[in-house]
Scaffold this motif. Structure first.
Motif, mmCIF file in Angstrom:
data_model
loop_
_atom_site.group_PDB
_atom_site.id
_atom_site.type_symbol
_atom_site.label_atom_id
_atom_site.label_comp_id
_atom_site.label_asym_id
_atom_site.label_seq_id
_atom_site.Cartn_x
_atom_site.Cartn_y
_atom_site.Cartn_z
ATOM 1 N N GLU A 99 0.836 -1.208 0.000
ATOM 2 C CA GLU A 99 0.000 0.000 0.000
ATOM 3 C C GLU A 99 0.867 1.253 0.000
ATOM 4 O O GLU A 99 0.522 2.257 -0.627
ATOM 5 C CB GLU A 99 -0.913 -0.014 1.228
ATOM 6 C CG GLU A 99 -2.092 0.930 1.132
ATOM 7 C CD GLU A 99 -3.067 0.520 0.045
ATOM 8 O OE1 GLU A 99 -3.710 1.427 -0.521
ATOM 9 O OE2 GLU A 99 -3.188 -0.678 -0.258
ATOM 10 N N THR A 102 1.976 2.010 -3.431
ATOM 11 C CA THR A 102 0.850 2.539 -4.204
ATOM 12 C C THR A 102 0.591 3.994 -3.843
ATOM 13 O O THR A 102 0.369 4.840 -4.723
ATOM 14 C CB THR A 102 -0.412 1.694 -3.940
ATOM 15 O OG1 THR A 102 -0.135 0.326 -4.250
ATOM 16 C CG2 THR A 102 -1.574 2.177 -4.797
ATOM 17 N N ASN A 106 0.745 7.413 -6.091
ATOM 18 C CA ASN A 106 -0.316 8.419 -6.171
ATOM 19 C C ASN A 106 0.226 9.821 -5.955
ATOM 20 O O ASN A 106 -0.188 10.777 -6.624
ATOM 21 C CB ASN A 106 -1.398 8.110 -5.140
ATOM 22 C CG ASN A 106 -2.152 6.837 -5.448
ATOM 23 O OD1 ASN A 106 -2.120 6.336 -6.570
ATOM 24 N ND2 ASN A 106 -2.829 6.282 -4.455
ATOM 25 N N TYR A 121 4.244 2.134 -8.786
ATOM 26 C CA TYR A 121 3.162 1.161 -8.994
ATOM 27 C C TYR A 121 3.722 -0.197 -9.416
ATOM 28 O O TYR A 121 3.227 -1.247 -8.991
ATOM 29 C CB TYR A 121 2.178 1.667 -10.040
ATOM 30 C CG TYR A 121 1.436 2.916 -9.661
ATOM 31 C CD1 TYR A 121 0.887 3.084 -8.394
ATOM 32 C CD2 TYR A 121 1.267 3.963 -10.574
ATOM 33 C CE1 TYR A 121 0.206 4.238 -8.042
ATOM 34 C CE2 TYR A 121 0.584 5.110 -10.234
ATOM 35 C CZ TYR A 121 0.063 5.252 -8.976
ATOM 36 O OH TYR A 121 -0.619 6.400 -8.638
ATOM 37 N N ALA A 124 4.935 -1.944 -6.396
ATOM 38 C CA ALA A 124 3.823 -2.518 -5.633
ATOM 39 C C ALA A 124 3.348 -3.823 -6.256
ATOM 40 O O ALA A 124 3.103 -4.818 -5.554
ATOM 41 C CB ALA A 124 2.677 -1.514 -5.556
ATOM 42 N N HIS A 131 -2.789 -6.893 -6.738
ATOM 43 C CA HIS A 131 -3.259 -5.694 -6.047
ATOM 44 C C HIS A 131 -4.029 -4.831 -7.052
ATOM 45 O O HIS A 131 -3.444 -4.156 -7.899
ATOM 46 C CB HIS A 131 -2.078 -4.919 -5.466
ATOM 47 C CG HIS A 131 -2.470 -3.851 -4.497
ATOM 48 N ND1 HIS A 131 -3.077 -2.671 -4.882
ATOM 49 C CD2 HIS A 131 -2.363 -3.788 -3.151
ATOM 50 C CE1 HIS A 131 -3.296 -1.926 -3.824
ATOM 51 N NE2 HIS A 131 -2.875 -2.574 -2.745
ATOM 52 N N ALA A 134 -3.229 -0.952 -7.243
ATOM 53 C CA ALA A 134 -1.974 -0.608 -7.908
ATOM 54 C C ALA A 134 -2.077 -0.833 -9.414
ATOM 55 O O ALA A 134 -1.566 -0.030 -10.211
ATOM 56 C CB ALA A 134 -0.830 -1.431 -7.316
ATOM 57 N N SER A 137 -4.110 2.066 -10.862
ATOM 58 C CA SER A 137 -3.356 3.317 -10.887
ATOM 59 C C SER A 137 -2.244 3.282 -11.919
ATOM 60 O O SER A 137 -1.949 4.293 -12.561
ATOM 61 C CB SER A 137 -2.775 3.601 -9.495
ATOM 62 O OG SER A 137 -3.803 3.790 -8.543
#
Length: 376
Positions: A99, A102, A106, A121, A124, A131, A134, A137
């Motif tokens: 997380e 991620t 962001n 990303y 992740a 996930h 991720a 995104s």
């Protein structure tokens, strides 16, 4: 023996190295540690306890501790350290670490640092390939970076992870529209409408695809349903105005553009199209105001600048016309409209007696017009 005046605990090699590590992190800016006690992490826990500059939080459950530390780091925008015993205890940090990557992505994405966002990303997903957040995104970051192929693959991966998710279907449909594959867009949007989708948004995008295929009846049905479900849905009245124009209902189109402007005041397209309608009706002053508002909202809208240049020229604002024409030509307008900028400048220079410049601009406009006609 430990020296209370020193940050280093020399009682054993383990306590010494632990205190060196903690003191180094403190000097680098660490201010908070979340501890989950265990016998094998005792030297680190003691070193943390010895440091007067560290805040300490004790949480027995490692998973909770990791997410708590992540929340502290997010709020304070400073690193937070975790301490636990060895073995399987560390594995409980794993979800929060994923997380964290991620969230870092962001942050980079919001700041426009797309290469760094993509790398975060990817990290992740290297830790947890399933996930969904991720993966979603990452696909958005590729889209924003202009990498259509990677974005498409990314959204398809999100759809694999969650076959009932409508979000990737919408993005895949948008990509299909951009590459003019309207049949594929309609298929994807219809699939999304059968799921738990944002129905009005899907209906508007579906109408856009139907309009591109000149399927006016289907477009109008979709837009009517979208407006009935959500009267303020962005681009719904705009596209309905296009339907009205296609049917020759100019007054209804103008009213629909005005409703779109009221619902979505930051959109430039309804101002521009309304200006065209007003100009065709001979309402030159109102048209000029709408053209001006369109380019104010979108300063890089080259076609809008060129139409504004012509409107200003017709109104006798020659200085404004020259400024708008040059701004439009510099902004890479639509190839079919680009000659207009040169012709406005040619007419302007001819009025001012600048014959050589007028001939040059007229010739440039004619070359572009010929190129536009012969372009496949």
């Amino acid at each position: 023996m430990a020296d209370s005046g020193s940050p280093f605990d020399r009682r054993t090699p383990n306590t010494l190295w632990a205190s060196v590590l903690v003191e180094t992190l403190v000097r680098l800016g660490l201010a908070h540690v979340v501890l989950s006690p265990g016998s094998r992490s005792t030297p680190l826990a003691l070193a943390v306890a010895r440091s007067p500059r560290l805040r300490r939080t004790v949480m027995v459950d490692e998973r909770s501790a990791a997410f708590f530390a992540l929340g502290l780091a997010r709020r304070s925008r400073r690193p937070v350290a975790l301490v636990c015993t060895s073995g399987s205890a560390v594995a409980n940090y794993f979800p929060a670490v994923v997380e964290a990557h991620t969230m870092l992505g962001n942050m980079h994405s919001k700041a426009g640092r797309l290469p760094l966002a993509i790398a975060a990303y990817q990290q992740a997903l290297a830790l947890d390939a399933e996930h969904e957040g991720a993966a979603w995104s990452l696909a958005l970051a590729y889209r924003d970076a202009g990498n259509e192929a990677a974005a498409r693959a990314g959204f398809e991966r999100v759809l694999q992870l969650n076959p009932r998710g409508a979000r990737p279907l919408y993005q895949l449909a948008e990509a299909a529209v951009r590459r003019s594959d309207f049949a594929e867009a309609i298929r994807l949007l219809s699939q999304g409408l059968a799921l738990d989708a944002d129905r009005p948004a899907f209906l508007v995008k579906l109408a856009e695809a139907h309009l591109a295929r000149t399927e006016i009846d289907a477009a109008e049905r979709a837009l009517t349903d979208a407006i009935e479900a959500r009267p303020t849905q962005a681009m719904a009245h705009y596209n309905l105005a296009l339907v009205h124009e296609a049917r020759g209902r100019r007054d209804a189109a103008a009213e629909a553009y005005r409703r779109e402007i009221a619902n979505s005041p930051s959109l430039y397209q309804p101002h521009f199209n309304l200006a065209r309608l007003l100009q065709a009706q001979g309402r030159a002053a109102e048209a000029l105001a709408e053209y001006a508002r369109a380019v104010e909202l979108s300063p890089t809208f080259g076609t809008g600048h060129l139409f504004l240049a012509k409107a200003r020229f017709d109104a006798g604002d020659f200085a404004g016309a020259e400024q708008s024409a040059r701004a439009g030509l510099a902004a890479s307008p639509d190839a079919a409209i680009a000659p207009l900028g040169h012709f406005v400048l040619a007419d302007l220079y001819a009025r001012q007696g600048r014959d050589a410049e007028a001939r040059r601009e007229a010739a440039a406009g004619e070359r572009l017009r010929v190129q536009a006609r012969t372009r496949p």
